[in-house]
Design an enzyme around this catalytic site. Structure first.
Site, PDB file in Angstrom:
ATOM      1  N   CYS A  63      22.628  34.140   0.596  1.00  0.00           N
ATOM      2  CA  CYS A  63      22.618  35.598   0.410  1.00  0.00           C
ATOM      3  C   CYS A  63      23.993  35.982  -0.139  1.00  0.00           C
ATOM      4  O   CYS A  63      24.742  35.112  -0.593  1.00  0.00           O
ATOM      5  CB  CYS A  63      22.250  36.338   1.690  1.00  0.00           C
ATOM      6  SG  CYS A  63      23.436  36.228   3.039  1.00  0.00           S
ATOM      7  N   GLY A  68      24.008  37.005   6.778  1.00  0.00           N
ATOM      8  CA  GLY A  68      22.715  37.508   7.240  1.00  0.00           C
ATOM      9  C   GLY A  68      21.623  36.446   7.209  1.00  0.00           C
ATOM     10  O   GLY A  68      20.863  36.291   8.172  1.00  0.00           O
ATOM     11  N   HIS A  96      28.629  16.187  13.296  1.00  0.00           N
ATOM     12  CA  HIS A  96      28.730  16.620  14.693  1.00  0.00           C
ATOM     13  C   HIS A  96      27.588  17.520  15.142  1.00  0.00           C
ATOM     14  O   HIS A  96      27.247  17.530  16.322  1.00  0.00           O
ATOM     15  CB  HIS A  96      30.054  17.377  14.920  1.00  0.00           C
ATOM     16  CG  HIS A  96      31.255  16.476  14.882  1.00  0.00           C
ATOM     17  ND1 HIS A  96      32.501  16.887  15.289  1.00  0.00           N
ATOM     18  CD2 HIS A  96      31.399  15.180  14.479  1.00  0.00           C
ATOM     19  CE1 HIS A  96      33.367  15.885  15.157  1.00  0.00           C
ATOM     20  NE2 HIS A  96      32.721  14.844  14.651  1.00  0.00           N
ATOM     21  N   ARG A 130      28.091  10.999  21.444  1.00  0.00           N
ATOM     22  CA  ARG A 130      28.467  12.120  22.312  1.00  0.00           C
ATOM     23  C   ARG A 130      27.960  13.471  21.802  1.00  0.00           C
ATOM     24  O   ARG A 130      27.889  14.435  22.564  1.00  0.00           O
ATOM     25  CB  ARG A 130      29.987  12.155  22.495  1.00  0.00           C
ATOM     26  CG  ARG A 130      30.764  12.564  21.257  1.00  0.00           C
ATOM     27  CD  ARG A 130      32.266  12.412  21.472  1.00  0.00           C
ATOM     28  NE  ARG A 130      33.054  13.056  20.444  1.00  0.00           N
ATOM     29  CZ  ARG A 130      33.301  12.540  19.234  1.00  0.00           C
ATOM     30  NH1 ARG A 130      32.792  11.374  18.900  1.00  0.00           N
ATOM     31  NH2 ARG A 130      34.049  13.191  18.359  1.00  0.00           N
TER      32      ARG A 130
HETATM   33  C1  RB5 Z   1      22.969  42.285   0.235  1.00  0.00           C
HETATM   34  O1  RB5 Z   1      23.669  43.315  -0.385  1.00  0.00           O
HETATM   35  C2  RB5 Z   1      23.824  41.649   1.295  1.00  0.00           C
HETATM   36  O2  RB5 Z   1      24.052  42.515   2.346  1.00  0.00           O
HETATM   37  C3  RB5 Z   1      23.198  40.364   1.792  1.00  0.00           C
HETATM   38  O3  RB5 Z   1      22.966  39.516   0.723  1.00  0.00           O
HETATM   39  C4  RB5 Z   1      24.020  39.547   2.764  1.00  0.00           C
HETATM   40  O4  RB5 Z   1      25.332  39.379   2.298  1.00  0.00           O
HETATM   41  C5  RB5 Z   1      23.982  39.989   4.153  1.00  0.00           C
HETATM   42  O5  RB5 Z   1      24.483  39.319   5.085  1.00  0.00           O
END
Ligand code: RB5
Length: 144
Positions: A63, A68, A96, A130
């Site tokens: 993203c 996100g 790890h 581990r």
């Molecule tokens: C989109 O504008 C942006 O918020 C999304 O791609 C991302 O970076 C969110 O975590």
């Protein structure tokens, strides 16, 4: 390897670039979208790829920041998604943490470096030992 790819609009260009790199490197690819730059919600694509994990061995999610879409991916118990910003992250995520998914922020990552991080991620084995039990404890449903 079969590599799954998912992104929102802000990760679309890097997703396409990494997908092309994967094909050129001899991997199979499965694309869960998005398929262009019109605005979409990253979680929809992370969830779609996570729900179809039988179709891939490793997953790449992208993203704008990588934040996100990695958060959404990590809501799935079987997924360990690492947001990678250095070669060391790429290596350690595998050695790890036995990560099976890698996240990138298109707005914050040089595409050539992203290819390099992905190469390291795909080539590095899990160390086990581990780390085995520590990785199991990441999923709260397995450590009660
Ligand atoms: C989109 O504008 C942006 O918020 C999304 O791609 C991302 O970076 C969110 O975590």
């Amino acid at each position: 390897m079969r590599i799954g790819f998912a992104s929102d609009h802000a990760g679309y260009v890097l997703k396409e670039r990494l997908k092309a790199w994967a094909v050129a490197s001899g991997h199979g690819v499965v694309d869960f979208g998005t398929d262009g730059t019109p605005s979409v919600d990253y979680a929809d694509y992370a969830h779609k790829a996570a729900e179809r994990m039988n179709e891939w061995d490793r997953l790449v999610v992208v993203c704008g920041s990588g934040l996100g879409i990695s958060m959404a991916a990590n809501r799935h118990a079987h997924l360990r998604c690492a947001l990678v910003t250095s070669p060391e992250h790429a290596r350690l995520a595998r050695q790890h943490n036995d990560a099976n998914a890698i996240a990138f922020g298109q707005r914050l990552t040089d595409p050539l470096q992203a290819e390099y991080y992905l190469k390291i991620f795909l080539e590095t084995p899990f160390e086990g030992g581990r780390h085995e039990n520590r990785v199991k404890k990441i999923d709260v449903t397995l450590c009660q």
